[in-house]
Each structure stands twice: as structure tokens, then as C-alpha cells.
Design an enzyme around this catalytic site. Structure first.
Site, PDB file in Angstrom:
ATOM      1  N   GLU A 156       5.717 -40.133 -10.071  1.00 23.61           N
ATOM      2  CA  GLU A 156       4.616 -41.028 -10.388  1.00 23.61           C
ATOM      3  C   GLU A 156       4.165 -40.808 -11.842  1.00 23.61           C
ATOM      4  O   GLU A 156       4.516 -39.799 -12.461  1.00 23.61           O
ATOM      5  CB  GLU A 156       3.453 -40.764  -9.423  1.00 23.61           C
ATOM      6  CG  GLU A 156       3.814 -40.958  -7.945  1.00 23.61           C
ATOM      7  CD  GLU A 156       4.031 -42.432  -7.550  1.00 23.61           C
ATOM      8  OE1 GLU A 156       4.374 -43.262  -8.410  1.00 23.61           O
ATOM      9  OE2 GLU A 156       3.877 -42.734  -6.351  1.00 23.61           O
ATOM     10  N   ASP A 199      14.665 -39.072  -2.516  1.00 26.05           N
ATOM     11  CA  ASP A 199      13.353 -38.617  -2.066  1.00 26.05           C
ATOM     12  C   ASP A 199      13.209 -38.757  -0.556  1.00 26.05           C
ATOM     13  O   ASP A 199      14.065 -39.357   0.111  1.00 26.05           O
ATOM     14  CB  ASP A 199      12.233 -39.389  -2.786  1.00 26.05           C
ATOM     15  CG  ASP A 199      12.570 -40.857  -3.024  1.00 26.05           C
ATOM     16  OD1 ASP A 199      13.366 -41.408  -2.242  1.00 26.05           O
ATOM     17  OD2 ASP A 199      12.050 -41.442  -3.978  1.00 26.05           O
ATOM     18  N   ASN A 227       4.725 -49.348 -10.831  1.00 22.55           N
ATOM     19  CA  ASN A 227       3.998 -48.519 -11.811  1.00 22.55           C
ATOM     20  C   ASN A 227       4.952 -47.749 -12.725  1.00 22.55           C
ATOM     21  O   ASN A 227       4.535 -46.847 -13.448  1.00 22.55           O
ATOM     22  CB  ASN A 227       3.063 -47.538 -11.093  1.00 22.55           C
ATOM     23  CG  ASN A 227       3.819 -46.551 -10.211  1.00 22.55           C
ATOM     24  OD1 ASN A 227       5.041 -46.616 -10.117  1.00 22.55           O
ATOM     25  ND2 ASN A 227       3.100 -45.644  -9.566  1.00 22.55           N
ATOM     26  N   HIS A 249       7.506 -45.812 -11.766  1.00 20.75           N
ATOM     27  CA  HIS A 249       8.110 -44.576 -11.247  1.00 20.75           C
ATOM     28  C   HIS A 249       9.597 -44.764 -10.965  1.00 20.75           C
ATOM     29  O   HIS A 249      10.049 -45.881 -10.704  1.00 20.75           O
ATOM     30  CB  HIS A 249       7.357 -44.037 -10.016  1.00 20.75           C
ATOM     31  CG  HIS A 249       7.574 -44.776  -8.726  1.00 20.75           C
ATOM     32  ND1 HIS A 249       6.619 -44.835  -7.729  1.00 20.75           N
ATOM     33  CD2 HIS A 249       8.635 -45.479  -8.232  1.00 20.75           C
ATOM     34  CE1 HIS A 249       7.076 -45.519  -6.707  1.00 20.75           C
ATOM     35  NE2 HIS A 249       8.303 -45.920  -6.988  1.00 20.75           N
TER      36      HIS A 249
END
Ligand code: F6R
Length: 263
Positions: free
Chosen positions: A144, A68, A137, A139
């Protein structure tokens, strides 16, 4: 899914690197790596660099693809993933910079940049070993919660939790870019092997959900339960909420000789 629980972060790096070296050996120097940024893979990459330096791992013709990149941060910016990959992967492992790819978050046409990235991965025949960290979280990459489980490289908006977690790398949370380009979950799942590393109590809940929870877009890393060659290496803090800790430890302690890692 293979789950390996290590006593500390240093050992996580050694085990993850040994696993990668084992996979890379029969592939040879043209191995294609998928690489993550952030704090999780730092020890793993340092250990891979050590294996290269000692002659135990040949990455002389290897390619690498980052997961990313932030949108709107120029390449030379200290927090751009171009820069971080250069410092943690390209230089220490002695890779040819021309074979190291990071999505172009500064492109005029971001959608075209995403497609070009997918095309570049396809052109080298796909990723052999994908390294991953996990967000608190759940990811992976910057996919996400609620990301499509079959998504491809695209523009995403960072979740509030990710902005908060990544604020430590910037002067303030307001400086963390809101958008990124990330390989999709479908892109990651196409890698022939994946190795996810996680350390610290902040990852414990996400790791339990990824490994033992239902496969759900609410914890995007849980899609790895569908991957045929996924290894998850965690320290005891990140393992704390797993319910089958004893099973994972017994499995690793009793691996057949041919499967044991040389660490
Ligand atoms: C980074 C990436 C992210 C991180 C994750 C964990 O390229 O894709 O998924 O791996 O946010 O970050 P750290 O390791 O800093 O806790």
C-alpha cells in the site's frame, strides 16, 4: 519500461500472455511464474491456459508464487488466494499443485511464514516472469502507499481504498480481512521480468502515476520504473490519463520484426 495500449481487456490478456510466452520459451518448462489474484489477470491467465492446451507453451515443470494472501482466511475459503490461484492458475494451466505456492496467512507465526516464503522463492532461483495488477491507489501486491520500496514479504494492513475496492468479493466491507501477507516491493523487483496488466477507468490515475509520475512510495507501482524488464499492458480506458499515448502506440506499431508479438 514498455507500455502497450490495447483496445479492450480481451486484447490486454492476449498481448500479456503472448509476451509471457515469448519470455518463457528460452527458459523452458521449469519457468518460475509470479502470479496475482483479482480481476486484472483473468484474461491473461485464461490465454496462458489456452497456449498450454494448444501445445504452444510448456509449463509442465513450472513453479508459481502468488503475490499475497489475506491473514486469517483458511485455505479452502472461496476468497482465500490459495483457492483463487487454484482456480485461475493451477488447474487451468495444469501446474503441479506441489509447485504452486501462496503465503500462509493462517500460520501461527506469520513472520516465520513470510521468511519461509522468501526462502522458497530463493530456493527455486527466483521468479522469471512476475504478473501484476495495480490497485486504484497504485499498489502492487498489497504494498500500500508508503510501503518501503525495498520491502520484503511481510504483514501489511490494507488501505481503506483497498478494503473498499475488494468489498465486491465479499458479502460486506466488514468481511474483508484487514491484514495480509504480501511479497514486498524489493521481492517483486527481484523478478527477472514483470508484466503488469490493468483495465478500466478506475485504474487510469494509478497507471499514469506508475508509468509517468515520480518514483514514490505514495504510488508503490512507480518503483517499476527502476525495473530493467517491465512491460505494462493496459486497455484504452486505463491508459486515458497517460500523456504519451501517441508515443506508446507508435512504438508498439513500429516494433522491429524480431520484437513483434505473435498476436
Ligand atoms: C492481487 C494483488 C493486487 C491486485 C490489485 C488489482 O494478488 O496483488 O495488487 O492485483 O489490487 O486488483 P483487481 O485486478 O481486482 O483490480
Amino acid at each position: 519500461m514498455e507500455v502497450i495500449i490495447c483496445p479492450n481487456a480481451q486484447r490486454v490478456g492476449e498481448v500479456a500472455a503472448a509476451k509471457a510466452a515469448r519470455i518463457a520459451a528460452p527458459i523452458g518448462p521449469k519457468v518460475v511464474l509470479g502470479v496475482a489474484t483479482g480481476s486484472s489477470p483473468v484474461q491473461t491467465f485464461a490465454e496462458l491456459a489456452r497456449l498450454v492446451a494448444s501445445g504452444d507453451l510448456d509449463l509442465s515443470e513450472a513453479s508459481a508464487f502468488a503475490l499475497d494472501e489475506y491473514v486469517g482466511i483458511p485455505e479452502g475459503h472461496p476468497q482465500s488466494y490459495h483457492e483463487i490461484i487454484r482456480q485461475t492458475v493451477t488447474e487451468p494451466m495444469g501446474l503441479d499443485p506441489a509447485r504452486v505456492h501462496v503465503p500462509d496467512g493462517f500460520a501461527d507465526d506469520l513472520q516465520a511464514a513470510c521468511q519461509a516464503y522468501e526462502d522458497a522463492i530463493t530456493a527455486v532461483g527466483g521468479v522469471d516472469i512476475q504478473f501484476l495488477g495495480a490497485g486504484s491507489n497504485g499498489h502492487i501486491g498489497f504494498n500500500e502507499p508508503t510501503s518501503s520500496l525495498s520491502s520484503r514479504t511481510r504483514i501489511k494492513t490494507l488501505a481503506a481504498k483497498t478494503l473498499e475496492d475488494n468489498a465486491r468479493f465479499f458479502d460486506s466491507i466488514d468481511d474483508v480481512p484487514r491484514h495480509c501477507l504480501t511479497q514486498g516491493l524489493g521481492t517483486i523487483m527481484d523478478a527477472r521480468n514483470v508484466i503488469l496488466v490493468a483495465t478500466g477507468t478506475g485504474k487510469a490515475h494509478a497507471i499514469a502515476q506508475i508509468i509517468e509520475g515520480p518514483i514514490t512510495a505514495m504510488y508503490p507501482g512507480s518503483v517499476l520504473q527502476l525495473h530493467p524488464h517491465a512491460t505494462i499492458v493496459v486497455d484504452s480506458e486505463a491508459a486515458a490519463e497517460l500523456s504519451l499515448i501517441d508515443y506508446y502506440k507508435a512504438t508498439y506499431a513500429n516494433l522491429p520484426e524480431w520484437q513483434r508479438l505473435d498476436v
